[in-house]
Every structure is written in structure tokens, then in C-alpha cells.
Design an enzyme around this catalytic site. Sequence first.
Site, PDB file in Angstrom:
ATOM      1  N   GLU A 163       0.771  -1.236   0.000  1.00 29.91           N
ATOM      2  CA  GLU A 163       0.000   0.000   0.000  1.00 29.91           C
ATOM      3  C   GLU A 163       0.810   1.299   0.000  1.00 29.91           C
ATOM      4  O   GLU A 163       0.732   2.104   0.945  1.00 29.91           O
ATOM      5  CB  GLU A 163      -0.954  -0.002   1.188  1.00 29.91           C
ATOM      6  CG  GLU A 163      -1.876  -1.171   1.208  1.00 29.91           C
ATOM      7  CD  GLU A 163      -3.112  -0.937   2.039  1.00 29.91           C
ATOM      8  OE1 GLU A 163      -3.225   0.092   2.711  1.00 29.91           O
ATOM      9  OE2 GLU A 163      -3.998  -1.808   1.991  1.00 29.91           O
ATOM     10  N   GLU A 358      -5.325  -8.685   0.752  1.00 30.09           N
ATOM     11  CA  GLU A 358      -6.070  -8.372   1.979  1.00 30.09           C
ATOM     12  C   GLU A 358      -7.556  -8.187   1.656  1.00 30.09           C
ATOM     13  O   GLU A 358      -7.881  -7.614   0.627  1.00 30.09           O
ATOM     14  CB  GLU A 358      -5.600  -7.069   2.641  1.00 30.09           C
ATOM     15  CG  GLU A 358      -4.256  -7.131   3.285  1.00 30.09           C
ATOM     16  CD  GLU A 358      -3.834  -5.800   3.854  1.00 30.09           C
ATOM     17  OE1 GLU A 358      -4.701  -4.976   4.193  1.00 30.09           O
ATOM     18  OE2 GLU A 358      -2.615  -5.561   3.912  1.00 30.09           O
TER      19      GLU A 358
HETATM   20  C1  GCO Z   1      -4.105  -1.501   5.133  1.00 26.80           C
HETATM   21  C2  GCO Z   1      -3.017  -2.264   5.707  1.00 26.80           C
HETATM   22  C3  GCO Z   1      -3.409  -3.089   6.901  1.00 26.80           C
HETATM   23  C4  GCO Z   1      -4.619  -2.575   7.665  1.00 26.80           C
HETATM   24  C5  GCO Z   1      -5.888  -3.199   7.134  1.00 26.80           C
HETATM   25  C6  GCO Z   1      -7.110  -2.582   7.818  1.00 26.80           C
HETATM   26  O1  GCO Z   1      -4.687  -1.995   4.175  1.00 26.80           O
HETATM   27  O2  GCO Z   1      -4.315  -0.408   5.600  1.00 26.80           O
HETATM   28  O3  GCO Z   1      -2.449  -3.114   4.738  1.00 26.80           O
HETATM   29  O4  GCO Z   1      -2.250  -2.981   7.664  1.00 26.80           O
HETATM   30  O5  GCO Z   1      -4.512  -2.890   9.022  1.00 26.80           O
HETATM   31  O6  GCO Z   1      -6.038  -2.944   5.785  1.00 26.80           O
HETATM   32  O7  GCO Z   1      -7.082  -1.205   7.648  1.00 26.80           O
END
Ligand code: GCO
Length: 449
Positions: A163, A358
Site C-alpha cells: 500500500e 487483503e
Molecule cells: C491496510 C493495511 C493493513 C490494515 C488493514 C485494515 O490496508 O491499511 O495493509 O495494515 O490494518 O487494511 O485497515
Amino acid sequence: MAYQKDFIWGCATSSYQIEGGYNADGKGLNIWDVFCKEENRVFEGHTGDVACDHYHKYKEDVKLMADLGLKAYRFSINWARVLPNGYGKVNEAGIKFYSDLIDCLLEYNITPFITLYHWELPYELHKRGGWMNPDIVEWFGDYAALISDRFSDRATNFFTLNEPQCFIGLGYNTGEHAPGLKAPIRDQLIMHQNVLKAHGRAVQKLREYAHNPLQIGIAPTGSMCYPASTSKEDIDAARTALFDIPASINEWTWNVSAWSDPIMLGSFPDQFLKQFEQYLPHYTEADMKLISEPTDIYGQNIYNGKEIRMGKDHTPETVERRPGFPMTSNNWPITPESLYWGPYFLYERYKKPIYITENGIAAPDFISKDGSIHDGGRINFLDQYLSRLEKVSDKADVRGYFQWSLLDNFEWNFGYRDRFGIVYVDFETQERTLKDSALWYKEYISYHS
Ligand code: GCO
């Protein structure tokens, strides 16, 4: 409609959010270790000093993964745990932690997927300018070389960056994340360039030091776009909107194409070059070649998206959400269609196997009188989203899914307020309790394997 054979079912975490051991066994500080201790940065002053104490409890956590039938586990390396200053002297105790973790995963036939950078910039490098300093391209490359040299005999799947939209957008634009800066747009675009080049250098070094053939990708994020109807014009509108660049300078990092196009296609979208012409650093042909060093897979963190239709003026427009639209406990919209149309459009553009790196939900989890955590909202979320992912598997080469997250963990500037885990963590006792969603996910994986 069905998932591919040997589809990878996993969970994702990140080092700072679960490990703790912030100063254990020679580990150096990273920007989050410092940021959390500054006034009013994190909800109720929470820090990742201990987090889920995964640094000491990793064997128990890997056993949990095995009991759930996970086939893979996506985790990140805490850069300053292995290179306390970010470069130079190696901390062998840090290397040993990750080596033991990988061995433990392999013992249970769980495939490691390693993220090199999930926001853990070593503080010593931050003091040397961090992502503003072009030297970070070599610092990150040397770090990647170390990880490949030490672990690619057993781990062959890597994501270089998690990200960049967040770590630049929140870390250096709005200042809500570490290191909490509000840099001018020109500096943000210099960091954008260094991040892209560092990615390319890491790909080169991962391969140069590899003891096995590797699968390498990135793990960006962004709000997906899905069409209001299946009409050609609404689908075209959603596709255009997904790869659009936000007009506002304050929102610029929240895009897909200005990060992924140079990496996957070797060029920037014209709209980006035009919109930011006056602020952009110079890119040479050699820069673009480095940035687009060939990768093998494409990760994407997908949580939600915007409903898009073609407007009367023949430009995409966002459909307003109806009153009472389903929302998560941290106020994110619940939009299962994004896990169909996101992979659909991303595969169409980048033509590389897709991993959902994710996907998950923050929910108001608590232990009921019977000692269980009945997180029906999370089960419903997963069921709805995964039904779309299964459907798009006929149209896009989707290889795997990493549910966010295995454990309740440190949710950045919201600290431990938001619970994303399928396993409940009591942060006082460090006791783990499987939520109903963990049992559901176990069943789902078994049925679809
Ligand atoms: C993000 C990160 C994660 C977060 C999850 C929830 O996407 O921000 O990769 O570390 O904790 O997505 O926000």
C-alpha cells in the site's frame, strides 16, 4: 464458476501490527515505534510495543493457522529487526526469528508469502531523509538482497511494497500515519519516484540473490469501482473511474494507475503526467526500465468500492449510497461487488495472476456469556465477498486470497480500537480465542479445496 485448482487460502498480517518485541534482541527502531510515542498520534496512546506478542507466541499462532487449514500466510519483515540501522550491520537474532517462523510454517505445510515493506521504515533511514532520499533505492535493494539470500531457500513468494497509497498518502500527505508529515506535493512526487525505483531495485536483488525461482509482486490498495448495471456504458464508466487519477492534490495517492501502471506497463497514465506536469521529477528511460522490472503476480488489497454509472455528460459518476447502506464498525462501506469487478478490471489491464492480498472487516467483537465470539457480521461479509470472488474466477486468473486478518491487531492510528481478526486477542492476557468466523473460514477452505 469455481476457484482455480490449488487456489491459495490464507490470512495476512504485518510485523508492526502483531509482533511486539519492539526493542527485543538488537532490533532497531522504526518510524512507528517513534510515532506512537508522540502526543495525540494514536488512539488512547496505544503503541505496537507489545501488540499480539507474536515475537514470542509465533509457534502458537502458526498452530492456529494449521488448525484452520490455512494453505498460506502473508506476513511482513520488520526491516529494522534484521537491519537495525536499515543498512549495514545485520542483526542475526532478527534473522533467526524469521527463519524460525518460516521453518514453523513449512512444518505445517503453510506456504510463506513475505511482504518486504509494510510501513516499517527504519528510524535511522528516516533521519537520513527516508523516502525523500534517492539512496533509499539501494538501501531497499540491499535489504531485499539480504532477505532473498537468507530465506529464498524456503520462501519463494514476495511482495515488495504494501500500500504505497497509504504510506505516502497518510504518512507524508495528511500526516495521520508515521512519520506524521505534511510534505509539499513536489516532495510527495519525489517520494513516489523513489518508492517506484526502490520496488524495481528490490525485484532485481530478490532475483539476484535467490536460491530458487521466485514469484514477486506488489500489494497496493485503493477503492475499487463497480458498475451500477451490467450495461456496457456503466461497465466502461466503472473501468474508467477505477484507473482515474483524483483531481485533488490532497487525494492524489489514492489511485491505482499512477502506482501500478509504471510497474506493470512501464509507463504513466497520460492523465497523471498532464495533471501533475508542473510538480513531477524527471524520469529517464533507465528509471522506467528499473521501475518496470518484470514481476510475476499482482496483489491487491480490496476492502470496498464505489458504485459507478455513466453520467448524462458521458463521464463516469458515483452513485450516492442509499440511507442505511451497510457499513463496518470503522465506517467502511460493505460492497461485495468490489471483489468481482476489482479483480476483473485489474486482470484485464495488467494480465498477471491476481492475489487478493487483503480483504476483511472491522467489527464490534466481544466475548459472549458462553465464552464465544459470535461475529455473524464478519461471516456474512466473507460469504458475500467470496461469492463474488468465486464468480470472477471464470474471468480473471485469481490465484489466492489472504483474509485480513488472522489476529485482532494494532490498527495504526486507531490502535486496538478496531478488531479485524478471525481470532480474538485479549491484549491484557494475550489469550487467543477463535471467533465463529474462524470456524466458518475453516469450513469454507475445506469445502473449496
Ligand atoms: C491496510 C493495511 C493493513 C490494515 C488493514 C485494515 O490496508 O491499511 O495493509 O495494515 O490494518 O487494511 O485497515
